[in-house]
Design a protein around this motif. Structure first.
Motif, PDB file in Angstrom:
ATOM      1  N   ASP A  47       0.852  -1.183   0.000  1.00 25.44           N
ATOM      2  CA  ASP A  47       0.000   0.000   0.000  1.00 25.44           C
ATOM      3  C   ASP A  47       0.891   1.237   0.000  1.00 25.44           C
ATOM      4  O   ASP A  47       1.790   1.364   0.846  1.00 25.44           O
ATOM      5  N   VAL A  48       0.626   2.141  -0.943  1.00 21.47           N
ATOM      6  CA  VAL A  48       1.430   3.354  -1.087  1.00 21.47           C
ATOM      7  C   VAL A  48       0.509   4.557  -0.903  1.00 21.47           C
ATOM      8  O   VAL A  48      -0.462   4.720  -1.657  1.00 21.47           O
ATOM      9  N   PRO A  49       0.766   5.430   0.084  1.00 21.67           N
ATOM     10  CA  PRO A  49      -0.109   6.584   0.281  1.00 21.67           C
ATOM     11  C   PRO A  49      -0.006   7.562  -0.886  1.00 21.67           C
ATOM     12  O   PRO A  49       1.019   7.643  -1.573  1.00 21.67           O
ATOM     13  N   GLN A  50      -1.075   8.307  -1.093  1.00 19.67           N
ATOM     14  CA  GLN A  50      -1.174   9.211  -2.242  1.00 19.67           C
ATOM     15  C   GLN A  50       0.027  10.151  -2.352  1.00 19.67           C
ATOM     16  O   GLN A  50       0.532  10.397  -3.449  1.00 19.67           O
ATOM     17  N   GLU A  51       0.496  10.658  -1.226  1.00 21.34           N
ATOM     18  CA  GLU A  51       1.588  11.626  -1.281  1.00 21.34           C
ATOM     19  C   GLU A  51       2.924  11.014  -1.711  1.00 21.34           C
ATOM     20  O   GLU A  51       3.859  11.735  -2.055  1.00 21.34           O
ATOM     21  N   ARG A  52       3.013   9.673  -1.738  1.00 18.54           N
ATOM     22  CA  ARG A  52       4.240   9.015  -2.187  1.00 18.54           C
ATOM     23  C   ARG A  52       4.154   8.521  -3.628  1.00 18.54           C
ATOM     24  O   ARG A  52       5.128   7.997  -4.160  1.00 18.54           O
ATOM     25  N   TYR A  53       2.983   8.668  -4.247  1.00 17.13           N
ATOM     26  CA  TYR A  53       2.765   8.100  -5.585  1.00 17.13           C
ATOM     27  C   TYR A  53       3.800   8.620  -6.586  1.00 17.13           C
ATOM     28  O   TYR A  53       4.454   7.827  -7.298  1.00 17.13           O
ATOM     29  N   ASP A  54       3.963   9.922  -6.686  1.00 16.83           N
ATOM     30  CA  ASP A  54       4.885  10.484  -7.683  1.00 16.83           C
ATOM     31  C   ASP A  54       6.312  10.008  -7.433  1.00 16.83           C
ATOM     32  O   ASP A  54       7.054   9.709  -8.388  1.00 16.83           O
ATOM     33  N   ASP A  55       6.717   9.926  -6.187  1.00 17.84           N
ATOM     34  CA  ASP A  55       8.066   9.458  -5.870  1.00 17.84           C
ATOM     35  C   ASP A  55       8.285   8.024  -6.337  1.00 17.84           C
ATOM     36  O   ASP A  55       9.359   7.683  -6.851  1.00 17.84           O
ATOM     37  N   VAL A  56       7.270   7.175  -6.143  1.00 18.62           N
ATOM     38  CA  VAL A  56       7.402   5.770  -6.515  1.00 18.62           C
ATOM     39  C   VAL A  56       7.447   5.616  -8.038  1.00 18.62           C
ATOM     40  O   VAL A  56       8.201   4.799  -8.572  1.00 18.62           O
ATOM     41  N   VAL A  57       6.671   6.431  -8.747  1.00 17.65           N
ATOM     42  CA  VAL A  57       6.732   6.414 -10.208  1.00 17.65           C
ATOM     43  C   VAL A  57       8.111   6.880 -10.680  1.00 17.65           C
ATOM     44  O   VAL A  57       8.725   6.284 -11.579  1.00 17.65           O
ATOM     45  N   THR A  58       8.611   7.928 -10.072  1.00 16.42           N
ATOM     46  CA  THR A  58       9.945   8.419 -10.416  1.00 16.42           C
ATOM     47  C   THR A  58      11.010   7.355 -10.168  1.00 16.42           C
ATOM     48  O   THR A  58      11.995   7.244 -10.911  1.00 16.42           O
ATOM     49  N   ALA A  59      10.802   6.535  -9.134  1.00 13.19           N
ATOM     50  CA  ALA A  59      11.767   5.476  -8.812  1.00 13.19           C
ATOM     51  C   ALA A  59      11.728   4.327  -9.810  1.00 13.19           C
ATOM     52  O   ALA A  59      12.605   3.455  -9.783  1.00 13.19           O
ATOM     53  N   GLY A  60      10.700   4.301 -10.680  1.00  9.41           N
ATOM     54  CA  GLY A  60      10.680   3.282 -11.724  1.00  9.41           C
ATOM     55  C   GLY A  60       9.424   2.461 -11.843  1.00  9.41           C
ATOM     56  O   GLY A  60       9.315   1.620 -12.750  1.00  9.41           O
ATOM     57  N   ALA A  61       8.433   2.667 -10.976  1.00  8.99           N
ATOM     58  CA  ALA A  61       7.182   1.918 -11.096  1.00  8.99           C
ATOM     59  C   ALA A  61       6.383   2.431 -12.291  1.00  8.99           C
ATOM     60  O   ALA A  61       6.337   3.633 -12.554  1.00  8.99           O
ATOM     61  N   VAL A  62       5.766   1.522 -13.011  1.00 15.15           N
ATOM     62  CA  VAL A  62       5.009   1.857 -14.214  1.00 15.15           C
ATOM     63  C   VAL A  62       3.549   2.110 -13.846  1.00 15.15           C
ATOM     64  O   VAL A  62       2.883   1.210 -13.320  1.00 15.15           O
ATOM     65  N   PRO A  63       3.018   3.323 -14.110  1.00 17.56           N
ATOM     66  CA  PRO A  63       1.599   3.585 -13.819  1.00 17.56           C
ATOM     67  C   PRO A  63       0.700   2.732 -14.707  1.00 17.56           C
ATOM     68  O   PRO A  63       0.964   2.558 -15.904  1.00 17.56           O
ATOM     69  N   ILE A  64      -0.368   2.218 -14.120  1.00 13.39           N
ATOM     70  CA  ILE A  64      -1.279   1.324 -14.835  1.00 13.39           C
ATOM     71  C   ILE A  64      -2.617   1.382 -14.120  1.00 13.39           C
ATOM     72  O   ILE A  64      -2.674   1.643 -12.908  1.00 13.39           O
ATOM     73  N   ASP A  65      -3.707   1.195 -14.837  1.00 11.74           N
ATOM     74  CA  ASP A  65      -5.002   1.284 -14.151  1.00 11.74           C
ATOM     75  C   ASP A  65      -5.240   0.041 -13.292  1.00 11.74           C
ATOM     76  O   ASP A  65      -4.607  -1.001 -13.469  1.00 11.74           O
ATOM     77  N   GLY A  66      -6.169   0.174 -12.352  1.00 17.10           N
ATOM     78  CA  GLY A  66      -6.373  -0.858 -11.359  1.00 17.10           C
ATOM     79  C   GLY A  66      -6.784  -2.200 -11.932  1.00 17.10           C
ATOM     80  O   GLY A  66      -6.316  -3.247 -11.473  1.00 17.10           O
ATOM     81  N   ARG A  67      -7.651  -2.208 -12.937  1.00 15.95           N
ATOM     82  CA  ARG A  67      -8.097  -3.476 -13.511  1.00 15.95           C
ATOM     83  C   ARG A  67      -6.949  -4.210 -14.201  1.00 15.95           C
ATOM     84  O   ARG A  67      -6.811  -5.430 -14.085  1.00 15.95           O
ATOM     85  N   GLU A  68      -6.122  -3.446 -14.934  1.00 16.36           N
ATOM     86  CA  GLU A  68      -4.999  -4.078 -15.616  1.00 16.36           C
ATOM     87  C   GLU A  68      -3.968  -4.573 -14.611  1.00 16.36           C
ATOM     88  O   GLU A  68      -3.369  -5.636 -14.794  1.00 16.36           O
ATOM     89  N   LEU A  69      -3.768  -3.816 -13.538  1.00 20.56           N
ATOM     90  CA  LEU A  69      -2.849  -4.264 -12.488  1.00 20.56           C
ATOM     91  C   LEU A  69      -3.309  -5.595 -11.908  1.00 20.56           C
ATOM     92  O   LEU A  69      -2.508  -6.524 -11.745  1.00 20.56           O
ATOM     93  N   LEU A  70      -4.604  -5.705 -11.599  1.00 17.73           N
ATOM     94  CA  LEU A  70      -5.131  -6.948 -11.047  1.00 17.73           C
ATOM     95  C   LEU A  70      -4.990  -8.081 -12.045  1.00 17.73           C
ATOM     96  O   LEU A  70      -4.601  -9.207 -11.679  1.00 17.73           O
ATOM     97  N   ARG A  71      -5.264  -7.815 -13.315  1.00 15.44           N
ATOM     98  CA  ARG A  71      -5.142  -8.856 -14.342  1.00 15.44           C
ATOM     99  C   ARG A  71      -3.709  -9.353 -14.432  1.00 15.44           C
ATOM    100  O   ARG A  71      -3.458 -10.555 -14.480  1.00 15.44           O
TER     101      ARG A  71
END
Length: 245
Positions: A47-71
């Motif tokens: 679980d990543v809090p909203q205020e850390r989202y941009d930092d985690v993306v910058t660190a290399g996580a690929v943004p993806i919508d929730g349904r595709e993530l679950l799939r």
């Protein structure tokens, strides 16, 4: 590494899910590098809090919508299903006590009932003397009092019978949690149903139980720490003190 948008409310804020569709090792290593604490791990995601989202993306996580993530997570085989008000405390891929490829999930629960495909119920009895234990049938150490769920019997019936065997009432016996074996290719010696078999723990009232063996708190981890259900009954465990998101 994959992350969905912060859209999941809990504790007065929004959260994202961070997952790997490759391995848990990759997930933990990335989370550590990104400064996400281990307490944010929920069995198959962080679980990543909203205020850390941009930092985690910058660190290399690929943004993806929730349904595709679950799939993607389901397709990877790393998805660990749980019910509402449940939390994955520990998951052991390739658990050495299971056939090759088997996984053991330890799940703390505040549900009223045991999960489907429960094959064993165990009683957790605690008081000032410690925790009530019995010798294992195979002679290899100690266990909690237990009873197999017979064919055609419900877990609640099995628990009631176990309470009767102990000389206790079991009208009030909350579920603490359970261990779930996930085995898709059993070997000849594997005795449980596939692909899943669950081993549920219930808190029974210790009052009135005078006999048997009581294991003091100081000895419990030494004697019981290797048991697959230990994370649910260890001092301070989620299964006994409740848990959150």
């Amino acid at each position: 590494m994959l992350i969905d948008p912060p859209a999941w409310p809990a504790h007065g804020r929004l959260w994202s899910h961070l997952v790997s569709d490759t391995s848990f090792e990759e997930l933990h290593e990335f989370a550590q590098r990104a400064g996400i604490p281990r307490r944010g791990f929920e069995g198959d995601h962080y679980d990543v809090p909203q205020e850390r989202y941009d930092d985690v993306v910058t660190a290399g996580a690929v943004p993806i919508d929730g349904r595709e993530l679950l799939r993607r997570l389901q397709h990877s085989g790393l998805r660990i299903p749980k019910r509402k008000h449940e939390r994955v405390v520990l998951s052991t891929p390739d658990a050495p006590w299971l056939p090759p490829g088997g996984r053991a999930d330890v799940i703390a629960s505040r549900q009223d009932d045991a999960p489907p495909r429960t094959v064993v119920v165990r009683a957790v009895l605690r008081d000032a003397r410690g925790i009530h234990v019995v010798a294992r049938a195979d002679g290899r150490g100690l266990d909690l009092p237990m009873r197999h769920v017979a064919v055609g019997e419900s877990p609640s019936d099995a628990l009631r019978a176990l309470g009767d065997e102990l000389g206790l009432g079991s009208d009030r016996a909350p579920l603490i949690g359970y261990v779930r074996n996930v085995v898709r290719e059993p070997d000849a010696g594997y005795p449980w149903p596939v692909p899943t078999a669950c081993f549920a723990l219930f808190a029974l009232p210790a009052g009135g139980l005078t006999g048997g063996r009581w294991l003091p708190t100081a000895q419990q981890e030494v004697e019981l720490g290797e048991r697959h259900w230990w994370p649910l009954v260890a001092p301070g465990a989620d299964g006994l003190v409740g848990h959150g998101h």
